[in-house]
Design a protein around this motif. Structure first.
Motif, PDB file in Angstrom:
ATOM      1  N   GLY A   1      -1.282   7.433  -0.138  1.00  0.00           N
ATOM      2  CA  GLY A   1      -2.681   7.748   0.120  1.00  0.00           C
ATOM      3  C   GLY A   1      -2.832   8.615   1.350  1.00  0.00           C
ATOM      4  N   SER A   2      -4.026   8.580   1.916  1.00  0.00           N
ATOM      5  CA  SER A   2      -4.353   9.377   3.091  1.00  0.00           C
ATOM      6  C   SER A   2      -4.600   8.457   4.277  1.00  0.00           C
ATOM      7  CB  SER A   2      -5.597  10.233   2.798  1.00  0.00           C
ATOM      8  OG  SER A   2      -5.891  11.067   3.876  1.00  0.00           O
ATOM      9  N   VAL A   3      -3.937   8.747   5.392  1.00  0.00           N
ATOM     10  CA  VAL A   3      -3.993   7.895   6.569  1.00  0.00           C
ATOM     11  C   VAL A   3      -4.494   8.695   7.768  1.00  0.00           C
ATOM     12  CG1 VAL A   3      -2.652   6.452   8.147  1.00  0.00           C
ATOM     13  CG2 VAL A   3      -2.075   6.510   5.709  1.00  0.00           C
TER      14      VAL A   3
ATOM     15  N   SER B   1      -8.734  -0.827   6.879  1.00  0.00           N
ATOM     16  CA  SER B   1      -9.536  -0.279   5.781  1.00  0.00           C
ATOM     17  C   SER B   1     -11.018  -0.217   6.120  1.00  0.00           C
ATOM     18  CB  SER B   1      -9.352  -1.132   4.512  1.00  0.00           C
ATOM     19  OG  SER B   1      -9.817  -2.456   4.716  1.00  0.00           O
TER      20      SER B   1
ATOM     21  N   THR C   1       2.452  10.244   1.184  1.00  0.00           N
ATOM     22  CA  THR C   1       1.372   9.780   2.055  1.00  0.00           C
ATOM     23  C   THR C   1       1.016  10.892   3.034  1.00  0.00           C
ATOM     24  OG1 THR C   1       2.185   7.508   1.918  1.00  0.00           O
ATOM     25  CG2 THR C   1       0.684   8.028   3.727  1.00  0.00           C
TER      26      THR C   1
ATOM     27  N   MET D   1       0.849  -1.176   0.000  1.00  0.00           N
ATOM     28  CA  MET D   1       0.000   0.000   0.000  1.00  0.00           C
ATOM     29  C   MET D   1       0.890   1.232   0.000  1.00  0.00           C
ATOM     30  SD  MET D   1      -3.248   0.773   2.524  1.00  0.00           S
ATOM     31  CE  MET D   1      -3.960  -0.860   2.394  1.00  0.00           C
TER      32      MET D   1
ATOM     33  N   PHE E   1     -10.439   8.071   4.042  1.00  0.00           N
ATOM     34  CA  PHE E   1      -9.076   7.655   4.374  1.00  0.00           C
ATOM     35  C   PHE E   1      -8.814   6.237   3.870  1.00  0.00           C
ATOM     36  CE2 PHE E   1     -10.155  10.931   7.427  1.00  0.00           C
ATOM     37  CZ  PHE E   1      -9.024  11.738   7.407  1.00  0.00           C
ATOM     38  N   GLU E   2      -7.657   6.064   3.295  1.00  0.00           N
ATOM     39  CA  GLU E   2      -7.277   4.742   2.787  1.00  0.00           C
ATOM     40  C   GLU E   2      -7.017   3.760   3.925  1.00  0.00           C
ATOM     41  OE1 GLU E   2      -4.121   2.864  -0.462  1.00  0.00           O
ATOM     42  OE2 GLU E   2      -3.683   4.759   0.531  1.00  0.00           O
ATOM     43  N   ALA E   3      -6.475   4.281   5.030  1.00  0.00           N
ATOM     44  CA  ALA E   3      -6.189   3.432   6.189  1.00  0.00           C
ATOM     45  C   ALA E   3      -6.405   4.232   7.461  1.00  0.00           C
ATOM     46  CB  ALA E   3      -4.761   2.903   6.127  1.00  0.00           C
TER      47      ALA E   3
ATOM     48  N   TYR F   1       0.893  -0.529   6.820  1.00  0.00           N
ATOM     49  CA  TYR F   1       0.494   0.306   5.683  1.00  0.00           C
ATOM     50  C   TYR F   1       1.340   0.063   4.434  1.00  0.00           C
ATOM     51  CZ  TYR F   1      -1.051   4.370   3.035  1.00  0.00           C
ATOM     52  OH  TYR F   1      -1.567   5.189   2.050  1.00  0.00           O
TER      53      TYR F   1
END
Length: 255
Positions: A4-6, A116, A30, A1, A80-82, A237
């Motif tokens: 993205g946005s966490v 997720s 990220t 992964m 949010f991706e995670a 992640y």
């Protein structure tokens, strides 16, 4: 992964500063959004209990009276991706009875078991300060432990004998070495050699398997293994291969 946005719900300001600095150093694009809960995990449990544990981390933040309106605004309308939750075990806390505290942990691990979906919970044993441990364990003796009821004493000890920890001075390589220490101890706790885990061993390092081993020690000796798992969000992640490369680079720079 990655890329993205966490969302990361942390216990307090010390963790917020630590992970804000990490977020600024990530070599991959990220975005890490930090929200401080400003209370311990058992207060989170009591708030979750009010909603029969049927809410995810975003909803928990939105409904919590402990999170400021400014912090809530940071996540409003965002995807949010995670999602991660980072808390101390804090079994010495008095917000619940000891019996209830020991029941709360497995319940929260059950609710927050997917980064997720509802979110993924990481626990620090006995508290966040375990990241400051000087890991000289060589695999031949017992893994470092500490009485779980003496959290205040442990924090004081880390202030005296722990490695210095000023996030302003941390590099990405240092974060990778924190992660390495966490994985070495985790691997040993799970009955494997004290070394960097293989991919297969790393797949078995998670909050649930570690809690089971910690609980065995709590029941047997009233102690916990000194372990900071919050840095393992990098493994969760980015995956094993990527963090393995980062750790190897950090080791070379540290020679």
């Amino acid at each position: 992964m990655g890329r993205g946005s966490v969302l990361v719900l942390v216990e307090g300001e010390r963790e917020q500063k630590f992970f804000e600095k990490l977020g600024s150093l990530l070599p991959e694009k990220t975005e890490m959004t930090l929200v401080p809960f400003r209370c311990n995990i058992y207060s989170l449990y009591k708030e979750m209990e009010e909603y029969d544990f049927d809410i995810d981390v975003e909803k928990a933040i939105e409904l919590s009276k402990r999170v400021s309106p400014e912090e809530k605004e940071k996540i409003k309308g965002r995807a949010f991706e995670a999602k991660y939750l980072l808390f101390d075990l804090d079994l010495h806390a008095d917000s619940l009875t000891e019996e209830k505290r020991l029941q709360a942990i497995p319940k929260l691990l059950e609710v927050f078991d997917d980064d997720s979906d509802n979110g993924l919970l990481f626990l620090n044993y006995p508290m966040f300060e375990s990241v400051r441990e000087k890991h000289d364990y060589d695999g031949k003796g017992p893994i470092p432990t500490f009485p779980f009821r003496n959290g205040t004493k442990y924090k004081k000890e880390m202030g005296e004998r722990g490695i210095p920890l000023d996030p302003r001075n941390l590099t990405f390589h240092k974060y990778c070495l924190f992660l390495k220490d966490s994985l070495l101890i985790s691997n040993a706790i799970l009955g494997n050699p004290y070394r960097m885990p293989t991919k297969e061993e790393a797949e078995k390092i998670n909050s649930q398997t570690l809690w089971e081993k910690e609980k065995e020690l709590i029941d047997k000796e009233q102690k916990v293994y000194c372990l900071n798992t919050s840095v393992q969000i990098l493994l969760a992640y980015f995956g094993f291969q990527r963090i393995k490369e980062w750790i190897e680079e950090a080791e070379k720079s540290n020679e």
